[in-house]
Design an enzyme around this catalytic site. Structure first.
Site, short mmCIF file in Angstrom:
data_model
loop_
_atom_site.label_atom_id
_atom_site.label_comp_id
_atom_site.label_asym_id
_atom_site.label_seq_id
_atom_site.Cartn_x
_atom_site.Cartn_y
_atom_site.Cartn_z
N TYR A 50 -25.80 28.36 62.25
CA TYR A 50 -25.13 27.02 61.80
C TYR A 50 -25.59 26.23 61.11
O TYR A 50 -24.65 25.68 60.62
CB TYR A 50 -26.02 27.04 63.68
CG TYR A 50 -25.59 25.41 63.87
CD1 TYR A 50 -24.71 25.48 64.90
CD2 TYR A 50 -27.02 24.37 64.21
CE1 TYR A 50 -23.70 24.17 65.26
CE2 TYR A 50 -25.26 22.89 65.24
CZ TYR A 50 -24.58 22.91 65.67
OH TYR A 50 -24.51 22.13 65.52
N THR A 100 -28.76 15.36 71.15
CA THR A 100 -28.64 14.83 72.32
C THR A 100 -28.51 15.08 73.75
O THR A 100 -28.59 16.51 74.03
CB THR A 100 -27.18 14.48 71.86
OG1 THR A 100 -27.25 13.70 70.72
CG2 THR A 100 -26.23 13.77 72.86
N TYR A 135 -1.19 24.31 65.85
CA TYR A 135 -0.49 23.46 66.13
C TYR A 135 -0.14 22.74 66.78
O TYR A 135 -0.66 23.05 68.16
CB TYR A 135 1.15 24.72 66.48
CG TYR A 135 2.27 23.80 66.35
CD1 TYR A 135 3.07 23.69 65.10
CD2 TYR A 135 2.87 23.79 67.29
CE1 TYR A 135 4.01 23.08 65.67
CE2 TYR A 135 3.84 22.84 68.21
CZ TYR A 135 4.87 22.74 66.61
OH TYR A 135 5.42 22.15 66.75
N LYS A 156 -17.58 31.05 61.78
CA LYS A 156 -16.20 31.06 61.54
C LYS A 156 -15.78 29.73 62.01
O LYS A 156 -15.02 28.84 61.77
CB LYS A 156 -15.62 31.88 62.29
CG LYS A 156 -15.44 33.30 61.82
CD LYS A 156 -14.75 34.50 62.71
CE LYS A 156 -13.86 34.05 62.73
NZ LYS A 156 -12.50 35.43 63.79
N PHE A 179 -19.77 19.47 75.75
CA PHE A 179 -20.56 17.99 76.30
C PHE A 179 -20.40 16.87 75.78
O PHE A 179 -19.37 16.12 76.64
CB PHE A 179 -22.03 18.71 76.22
CG PHE A 179 -23.34 17.44 76.39
CD1 PHE A 179 -23.14 17.14 77.17
CD2 PHE A 179 -24.76 17.59 75.32
CE1 PHE A 179 -23.84 16.05 77.47
CE2 PHE A 179 -24.97 16.41 75.05
CZ PHE A 179 -24.99 15.58 76.27
#
Ligand code: UDP
Length: 311
Positions: free
Chosen positions: A145, A175, A62, A91, A11
């Site tokens: 989170y 938002t 990369y 992660k 988003f």
């Protein structure tokens, strides 16, 4: 600049890509598409100043050639998403931030971290100012989170202080706007979809909890100003116009003409902040930024978008 955006099909990442391209930069958008969608960037396909790469940034990143900036926006961001994807959320905040910072260091690029008002947890200071260290429960359901983003901020400051990487941190408050996922579970897509369908709006708890909603173009403008600034410490970007969830539901029903009203549901996630409003004094001072889009105008744009998506 030649800029990499992780989460570029999300988003906010996709709106940021649009703005950077409009400013004349070249954009490489990277996304593993677990919550992002190529629909958000399909209008950019075929441009020679835009490239999409499908990649999970928790693995080594990369990128061939020069990079002037790395913007790390990859992460599930809706409570429903990060409850379903808790390990990926941890992660991408930890390993993904490390990989993105390593890339910025290697390329001598500036780095910008998308952080969040969730670093303040269920805040005991109101409105939230950047110097407030927050009230987060590490083992609560939202901890996956909140702690990932707190770790990401710590890692960013460590790369800045120890490796001299030219870093920025934006703390993004709620938002909304076009390209939010219809089923991401957040209050704006839920309410707007329900209102369009003529259904009652599902207000969780008694609706007295507050949020402050920023339209996506205002947010992107603040992020772009931060990218061009020399501010290394976190900056709040959000709209200080605070409303209770109940008032917000009533506003959406009024704008859409939805006669179905609302229904209270006992569905608040443990740790759901009771209040949230950004103190934007620093953004005003350092970035000369403040939001411009009134909530009714932003909601009309968002409702138009969801009407088209729903068909
Ligand atoms: N909420 C609600 N109805 C919904 C979805 C969310 O009342 O259908 C509430 C939720 O409990 C929270 C607020 O709206 O207090 C904002 O939730 P959201 O998931 O959008 O994001 P958060 O700000 O909590 O990260």
């Amino acid at each position: 600049m030649r800029i990499l955006i992780t989460g570029g099909a999300g988003f906010i990442g996709s709106h940021l890509s649009d703005r950077l391209l409009a400013e004349g930069h070249t954009v490489i958008a990277m996304d593993n598409l677990i919550t992002g969608s190529t629909r958000n960037i399909e209008h950019l396909a075929g441009r020679d100043d835009f490239l999409f790469v499908k990649h999970d940034v928790t693995n080594y990143i990369y990128v061939e050639g020069r990079l002037d900036a790395v913007l790390h926006f990859a992460s599930p961001a809706s409570p429903i998403d990060y409850l379903q994807l808790p390990i990926q959320t941890l992660k991408v905040g930890a390993l993904g931030t490390h990989k993105a910072l390593g890339l910025a260091k290697e390329k001598k690029a500036r780095f910008l971290l998308a952080s969040t008002s969730e670093v303040y947890g269920d805040p005991l200071v109101h409105p939230q100012v950047e110097s407030y260290a927050g009230n987060v429960d590490p083992i609560g359901p939202r901890g996956v989170y909140d702690e990932a983003k707190r770790f990401a901020e710590a890692m960013t400051m460590a790369y800045h202080r120890y490796h001299g990487v030219d870093t920025r941190i934006v703390r993004i408050f709620n938002t909304y706007g076009p390209r939010m996922r219809l089923n991401d579970g957040r209050v704006v897509p839920n309410f707007v979809a329900q209102a369009i369908a003529g259904q009652p709006l599902t207000v969780y708890g008694d609706g007295s909890q507050t949020r402050s909603f920023c339209y996506v173009s205002d947010l992107v403008d603040g992020i772009y100003r931060l990218l061009l600034s020399d501010e290394h410490e976190p900056v709040n970007i959000g709209n200080p116009h605070e409303m209770s969830v109940l008032e917000f539901a009533q506003l959406i029903n009024r704008i859409t003409g939805n006669p179905a009203g609302l229904v209270l549901q006992d569905k608040r996630i443990q740790g759901d902040p009771q209040t949230r409003r950004p103190d934007i004094g620093k953004a005003r001072r350092v970035l000369n930024w403040e939001p411009k889009v009134a909530v009714e105008d932003g909601l009309r744009q968002t409702i138009d978008y969801f009407r088209k998506v729903v068909g």
